[in-house]
Design a protein around this motif. Structure first.
Motif, short mmCIF file in Angstrom:
data_model
loop_
_atom_site.label_atom_id
_atom_site.label_comp_id
_atom_site.label_asym_id
_atom_site.label_seq_id
_atom_site.Cartn_x
_atom_site.Cartn_y
_atom_site.Cartn_z
N GLN A 145 0.84 -1.21 0.00
CA GLN A 145 0.00 0.00 0.00
C GLN A 145 0.86 1.25 0.00
N THR A 146 0.24 2.40 -0.22
CA THR A 146 0.99 3.65 -0.25
C THR A 146 0.26 4.75 0.52
N ILE A 147 1.03 5.69 1.02
CA ILE A 147 0.48 6.95 1.54
C ILE A 147 0.33 7.81 0.29
N LEU A 203 -16.55 10.29 6.61
CA LEU A 203 -16.12 8.89 6.59
C LEU A 203 -15.01 8.73 5.57
N GLU A 204 -13.91 8.11 5.98
CA GLU A 204 -12.84 7.76 5.05
C GLU A 204 -12.81 6.24 4.88
N VAL A 205 -12.72 5.78 3.65
CA VAL A 205 -12.52 4.36 3.39
C VAL A 205 -11.06 4.19 2.93
N GLY A 224 -5.06 3.40 5.67
CA GLY A 224 -3.65 3.31 5.28
C GLY A 224 -2.74 3.79 6.39
N SER A 225 -1.93 4.79 6.10
CA SER A 225 -1.00 5.35 7.10
C SER A 225 -1.73 6.16 8.16
N GLY A 226 -2.93 6.63 7.83
CA GLY A 226 -3.66 7.53 8.72
C GLY A 226 -3.48 9.00 8.38
N TYR A 227 -2.65 9.29 7.38
CA TYR A 227 -2.33 10.69 7.08
C TYR A 227 -3.54 11.51 6.62
N GLN A 228 -4.30 10.97 5.67
CA GLN A 228 -5.47 11.71 5.17
C GLN A 228 -6.47 11.96 6.32
N ALA A 229 -6.66 10.95 7.16
CA ALA A 229 -7.58 11.10 8.30
C ALA A 229 -7.07 12.19 9.24
N VAL A 289 -12.12 3.62 8.02
CA VAL A 289 -12.20 2.16 7.97
C VAL A 289 -11.03 1.62 7.14
N GLU A 290 -10.37 0.59 7.67
CA GLU A 290 -9.23 -0.03 6.96
C GLU A 290 -9.37 -1.54 7.02
N ARG A 291 -9.05 -2.22 5.91
CA ARG A 291 -9.21 -3.68 5.86
C ARG A 291 -7.96 -4.43 6.34
N ASP A 349 -12.41 -3.21 9.06
CA ASP A 349 -13.53 -3.81 8.32
C ASP A 349 -13.32 -3.59 6.83
N ASP A 350 -14.17 -4.22 6.05
CA ASP A 350 -14.21 -3.94 4.62
C ASP A 350 -15.01 -2.64 4.45
N GLY A 351 -14.34 -1.60 4.07
CA GLY A 351 -14.97 -0.27 4.00
C GLY A 351 -16.03 -0.14 2.92
N THR A 410 -10.15 6.29 -0.51
CA THR A 410 -8.76 6.48 -0.94
C THR A 410 -8.16 5.23 -1.58
N ALA A 411 -9.03 4.40 -2.17
CA ALA A 411 -8.60 3.26 -2.97
C ALA A 411 -9.62 3.16 -4.11
N ALA A 412 -9.16 2.69 -5.28
CA ALA A 412 -10.03 2.76 -6.46
C ALA A 412 -10.77 1.46 -6.72
N LEU A 415 -9.33 -0.91 -4.43
CA LEU A 415 -10.28 -1.15 -3.35
C LEU A 415 -10.57 -2.65 -3.38
N LEU A 416 -10.21 -3.35 -2.31
CA LEU A 416 -10.32 -4.81 -2.31
C LEU A 416 -11.39 -5.25 -1.33
N SER A 417 -11.85 -6.50 -1.49
CA SER A 417 -12.89 -6.98 -0.58
C SER A 417 -12.28 -7.78 0.56
N1 SAH Z 1 -5.69 7.39 3.03
C1 SAH Z 1 -4.47 6.61 3.08
C2 SAH Z 1 -4.17 6.01 1.72
C3 SAH Z 1 -3.78 4.59 1.87
S1 SAH Z 1 -3.78 3.60 0.40
C4 SAH Z 1 -3.33 7.41 3.63
O1 SAH Z 1 -3.51 8.63 3.86
O2 SAH Z 1 -2.25 6.86 3.89
C5 SAH Z 1 -5.40 2.90 0.43
C6 SAH Z 1 -5.76 2.04 1.62
O3 SAH Z 1 -7.05 1.53 1.36
C7 SAH Z 1 -4.86 0.85 1.87
O4 SAH Z 1 -4.37 0.88 3.19
C8 SAH Z 1 -5.77 -0.35 1.67
O5 SAH Z 1 -5.51 -1.43 2.52
C9 SAH Z 1 -7.13 0.26 1.96
N2 SAH Z 1 -8.25 -0.47 1.39
C10 SAH Z 1 -8.38 -1.06 0.18
N3 SAH Z 1 -9.59 -1.63 0.04
C11 SAH Z 1 -10.27 -1.39 1.20
C12 SAH Z 1 -11.57 -1.72 1.69
N4 SAH Z 1 -12.44 -2.42 0.96
N5 SAH Z 1 -11.90 -1.30 2.93
C13 SAH Z 1 -11.04 -0.60 3.70
N6 SAH Z 1 -9.80 -0.25 3.30
C14 SAH Z 1 -9.41 -0.65 2.06
#
Ligand code: SAH
Length: 226
Positions: free
Chosen positions: A72-74, A97-99, A102-107, A120-122, A146-148, A164-166, A220-222
């Motif tokens: 993963q990446t910040i 709400l942030e999905v 990751g690192s927590g930076y955006q939050a 929420v982070e998986r 959880d699965d966001g 923050t994941a596609a 964005l993964l499940s």
């Molecule tokens: N906002 C983060 C960006 C991290 S990269 C930051 O500021 O660092 C995206 C993150 O989305 C990864 O940590 C990845 O594990 C998470 N992610 C991917 N699919 C997800 C899902 N379904 N639910 C929750 N988190 C998910």
């Protein structure tokens, strides 16, 4: 707003983590079209070097995405700035709400702006590290492993949602958890063909969509992993 942060000398930084390099990053963001002073101020203040591995701290104020483990990446500071600006534009959201913590930076940037943040982070390991960072900085961020893609129904509705994941398409459950008048910002598409979308829900629940340009995000993964 920024008063919510509890900064120690190590957070203020020096040299490659100090004020001069941060100011340079801010000028870079301004040059890229970021104009919201609140956003620029939050990015100047939140210690991005504390959200990456120590070995990468000296590169934290370059305008680049950096690895955070688990593949993963910040996100790149410019992308964080652009998404945050898009969330704050015409409105003053309170609950966000942030999905993808990751690192927590955006939050942390959102919390520094005074928003009530739910994230929420998986990947459990990333979430545990992010939680330590929130605590160290005195930031009140609520988080869930959880699965966001299911959002956080117990805490809905949200004035703003940031993904923050596609994913290949917009997640319907997230749109449902958006309050009337709310804004959702999310990258959508597959590798090599992602765009950043900004969706607004009006008072009647009708959705309008704006395309903010091409982006590169991790998928964005499940499901969840420890
Ligand atoms: N906002 C983060 C960006 C991290 S990269 C930051 O500021 O660092 C995206 C993150 O989305 C990864 O940590 C990845 O594990 C998470 N992610 C991917 N699919 C997800 C899902 N379904 N639910 C929750 N988190 C998910």
């Amino acid at each position: 707003m920024i008063a919510r942060l509890r900064l120690q000398p190590a957070d203020v930084g020096m040299g490659l983590t100090g004020q001069r390099v941060r100011d340079r990053l801010i000028e870079d963001l301004r040059g890229g079209g970021i104009a919201d002073e609140r956003v620029l101020n939050a990015i100047r203040t939140v210690p991005r070097h504390q959200f990456v591995d120590e070995a990468l701290a000296s590169r934290a104020y370059e305008n680049n995405a950096l690895p955070i483990g688990h593949g993963q990446t910040i996100s790149q500071p410019y992308v964080v700035a652009k998404m945050t600006e898009a969330l704050l534009r015409d409105g003053s959201p309170k609950r966000v709400l942030e999905v993808g913590t990751g690192s927590g930076y955006q939050a942390a940037v959102l919390a520094a702006l005074g928003l009530e943040v739910f994230t929420v982070e998986r990947i459990g390991d990333l979430l545990r590290t992010a939680r330590k960072r929130f605590r160290a900085l005195g930031l009140h961020v609520r988080s869930k492993h959880d699965d966001g893609r299911i959002g956080w129904p117990e805490q809905a509705p949200f004035d703003a949602i940031i993904v923050t994941a596609a994913g290949p398409a917009l997640v319907e459950a997230l749109l449902e958890q958006l309050a009337p008048g709310g804004v959702l910002v999310a990258p959508v598409g597959t590798a090599g063909a992602q765009t950043l979308l900004r969706l607004c829900k009006d008072a009647d629940g009708a959705i309008t969509q704006e395309d903010l340009g091409a982006v590169v995000f991790v998928p964005l993964l499940s499901g969840m992993i420890d």
